[in-house]
Design a protein around this motif. Sequence first.
Motif, PDB file in Angstrom:
ATOM      1  N   ALA A   1      10.445  18.541  -7.096  1.00 28.45           N
ATOM      2  CA  ALA A   1      10.180  18.894  -5.696  1.00 28.45           C
ATOM      3  C   ALA A   1       8.753  19.408  -5.522  1.00 28.45           C
ATOM      4  N   ASP A   2       8.269  20.199  -6.451  1.00 23.95           N
ATOM      5  CA  ASP A   2       6.891  20.706  -6.373  1.00 23.95           C
ATOM      6  C   ASP A   2       5.892  19.567  -6.543  1.00 23.95           C
ATOM      7  N   ILE A   3       6.190  18.655  -7.461  1.00 21.68           N
ATOM      8  CA  ILE A   3       5.294  17.510  -7.671  1.00 21.68           C
ATOM      9  C   ILE A   3       5.230  16.665  -6.399  1.00 21.68           C
ATOM     10  N   ALA A   4       6.383  16.424  -5.788  1.00 22.67           N
ATOM     11  CA  ALA A   4       6.421  15.632  -4.559  1.00 22.67           C
ATOM     12  C   ALA A   4       5.685  16.329  -3.427  1.00 22.67           C
ATOM     13  N   ALA A   5       5.841  17.654  -3.320  1.00 26.49           N
ATOM     14  CA  ALA A   5       5.157  18.411  -2.266  1.00 26.49           C
ATOM     15  C   ALA A   5       3.650  18.309  -2.424  1.00 26.49           C
ATOM     16  N   HIS A   6       3.183  18.289  -3.657  1.00 27.92           N
ATOM     17  CA  HIS A   6       1.741  18.214  -3.919  1.00 27.92           C
ATOM     18  C   HIS A   6       1.195  16.809  -3.666  1.00 27.92           C
ATOM     19  N   LEU A   7       1.939  15.775  -4.111  1.00 27.73           N
ATOM     20  CA  LEU A   7       1.422  14.406  -4.035  1.00 27.73           C
ATOM     21  C   LEU A   7       1.716  13.717  -2.705  1.00 27.73           C
ATOM     22  N   LYS A   8       2.795  14.144  -2.030  1.00 25.73           N
ATOM     23  CA  LYS A   8       3.229  13.534  -0.771  1.00 25.73           C
ATOM     24  C   LYS A   8       3.354  12.007  -0.890  1.00 25.73           C
ATOM     25  N   PRO A   9       4.186  11.520  -1.790  1.00 29.35           N
ATOM     26  CA  PRO A   9       4.351  10.069  -1.940  1.00 29.35           C
ATOM     27  C   PRO A   9       5.122   9.472  -0.769  1.00 29.35           C
ATOM     28  N   ASP A  10       5.070   8.150  -0.656  1.00 26.61           N
ATOM     29  CA  ASP A  10       5.849   7.465   0.371  1.00 26.61           C
ATOM     30  C   ASP A  10       7.334   7.437   0.007  1.00 26.61           C
ATOM     31  N   LEU A  11       7.626   7.524  -1.297  1.00 26.34           N
ATOM     32  CA  LEU A  11       9.015   7.447  -1.745  1.00 26.34           C
ATOM     33  C   LEU A  11       9.164   8.156  -3.083  1.00 26.34           C
TER      34      LEU A  11
ATOM     35  N   PRO B   1       0.837  -1.216   0.000  1.00 26.38           N
ATOM     36  CA  PRO B   1       0.000   0.000   0.000  1.00 26.38           C
ATOM     37  C   PRO B   1       0.867   1.258   0.000  1.00 26.38           C
ATOM     38  N   LEU B   2       1.563   1.477  -1.101  1.00 26.98           N
ATOM     39  CA  LEU B   2       2.499   2.589  -1.207  1.00 26.98           C
ATOM     40  C   LEU B   2       2.198   3.436  -2.434  1.00 26.98           C
ATOM     41  N   HIS B   3       2.583   4.695  -2.344  1.00 26.72           N
ATOM     42  CA  HIS B   3       2.581   5.594  -3.498  1.00 26.72           C
ATOM     43  C   HIS B   3       4.035   5.974  -3.778  1.00 26.72           C
ATOM     44  N   ILE B   4       4.512   5.630  -4.970  1.00 30.55           N
ATOM     45  CA  ILE B   4       5.890   5.928  -5.345  1.00 30.55           C
ATOM     46  C   ILE B   4       5.904   6.928  -6.495  1.00 30.55           C
ATOM     47  N   LEU B   5       6.655   7.986  -6.310  1.00 31.23           N
ATOM     48  CA  LEU B   5       6.926   8.931  -7.394  1.00 31.23           C
ATOM     49  C   LEU B   5       8.215   8.467  -8.063  1.00 31.23           C
ATOM     50  N   TYR B   6       8.077   7.957  -9.275  1.00 31.32           N
ATOM     51  CA  TYR B   6       9.242   7.421  -9.988  1.00 31.32           C
ATOM     52  C   TYR B   6       9.774   8.476 -10.952  1.00 31.32           C
TER      53      TYR B   6
ATOM     54  N   ILE C   1      13.023  18.060  -1.633  1.00 31.17           N
ATOM     55  CA  ILE C   1      12.120  16.935  -1.342  1.00 31.17           C
ATOM     56  C   ILE C   1      12.372  16.417   0.074  1.00 31.17           C
ATOM     57  N   ARG C   2      13.621  16.254   0.421  1.00 28.76           N
ATOM     58  CA  ARG C   2      13.954  15.735   1.752  1.00 28.76           C
ATOM     59  C   ARG C   2      13.535  16.712   2.855  1.00 28.76           C
ATOM     60  N   LYS C   3      13.627  18.023   2.598  1.00 20.64           N
ATOM     61  CA  LYS C   3      13.195  19.017   3.591  1.00 20.64           C
ATOM     62  C   LYS C   3      11.715  18.873   3.917  1.00 20.64           C
ATOM     63  N   LYS C   4      10.978  18.351   2.971  1.00 13.80           N
ATOM     64  CA  LYS C   4       9.533  18.154   3.178  1.00 13.80           C
ATOM     65  C   LYS C   4       9.225  16.831   3.870  1.00 13.80           C
ATOM     66  N   GLY C   5      10.271  16.124   4.281  1.00 13.46           N
ATOM     67  CA  GLY C   5      10.063  14.882   5.011  1.00 13.46           C
ATOM     68  C   GLY C   5       9.728  13.695   4.136  1.00 13.46           C
ATOM     69  N   ILE C   6       9.997  13.804   2.848  1.00 10.46           N
ATOM     70  CA  ILE C   6       9.703  12.713   1.906  1.00 10.46           C
ATOM     71  C   ILE C   6      10.984  11.937   1.626  1.00 10.46           C
TER      72      ILE C   6
ATOM     73  N   THR D   1       3.450   7.294  -9.733  1.00 12.71           N
ATOM     74  CA  THR D   1       3.409   8.511 -10.544  1.00 12.71           C
ATOM     75  C   THR D   1       4.750   8.643 -11.255  1.00 12.71           C
ATOM     76  N   LEU D   2       4.686   8.910 -12.556  1.00 15.09           N
ATOM     77  CA  LEU D   2       5.903   9.031 -13.362  1.00 15.09           C
ATOM     78  C   LEU D   2       6.266  10.498 -13.541  1.00 15.09           C
ATOM     79  N   ALA D   3       7.540  10.827 -13.330  1.00 15.12           N
ATOM     80  CA  ALA D   3       8.021  12.199 -13.521  1.00 15.12           C
ATOM     81  C   ALA D   3       9.313  12.169 -14.320  1.00 15.12           C
TER      82      ALA D   3
END
Length: 375
Positions: free
Chosen positions: A96-106, A54-59, A123-128, A87-89
Amino acid sequence: MEEQQPVNVNSLAAAVSYNKGREYGAHAGYEEGYLRGRANAVAARIETKFPKRPLHILYVSSGKQYPYSPIDQAIHTTLQDMVHHVTLADPRQQVADIAAHLKPDLVLVLDGLELPVNQVDEIRKKGIRTAVWLTDDPYYTDITAKMAPHFDDIFTLEINCIDLYHKLGCSSVHYLPFAAYRSHYFPLTTPSTVRREVNFTGSAYWSRIYFMNPIMPQLMSHNTGINGLWWDRIENYHMYADKIEVNKWHDPEETNQVYNGTKIVINLHRSHLDDSVNNNSNLKIPPASPNPRSFEICAASAFQLTDARDDMARFYKAGEEIETYTTPQELIEKVEYYLTHEKERQEIALRGLKRTLKEHTYAHRLHQMLSILFP
């Protein structure tokens, strides 16, 4: 008495030759069909299932063309079967903006050379959590040594690079070679469009040129094909030009056809000492791990003849699942041997296929990665 008609010797010889050719062709066709049937039976029996997490990964893809794009496809597609959402990027986007919006697990990055490190820091500053799977170790360590410490987790396909990243302060470093993608490399059910005795696919780095030069006359005396960048560097190239495809990349479909249609597929790893193409001038870390081609050749049910690497035995048994060589002369000797030992060659290829499907697919690698990151 009836006058006897003279025997046409040429017609008789042609008939004998035709019948021999027909008999040989029928036998060869039977052998190939039997091998394909067995290979497809092996492939059909081995289907490893892994839990869906049950994960969301931003690849974040490599952002590069071939040969990286097929690896991107393999990872992205395999992940879709292993986690609930992917999610593919592209690294040229504002990741970083995409990650901030989606808040993936990785946020998982392939290669990472096209992604600015300040994006990773954001991205890391946002705790991701961030992870990178490095594609070219140890050949680009001048670059990756500066980039790797920006990520939470490092996955390298070269076992000899683990100490490097630990010394740079990376606390989570893992050995994870690439693998075979079953949708790209697999046993064909019908005859290949390619018919060769020997084949090599790959760029003509100078180390490969120096290795191949002494044995080219013997090697090319067979039905041998070579394709890749810079092969016009080889000595007496004009003598082999009709058998060499220069500066042409085969896509996975074409490569799979070649592997399926070739009796012996040569694998020759690149050297860490070739300064003309590498970016490892500071450390010169010697490689020990197998390249991606090691797994792809076997996944296509082809017989692999590869140069020996220190860590190869972790993945395949030499003489049982693949065959190895250490010198140009040994390479030629084993080519000659296995071209005349059909049954032995086929059995090794089938065992290599079986081992690959059981242990060395992208599903296996990504399951290992996710088990490390989310135990």
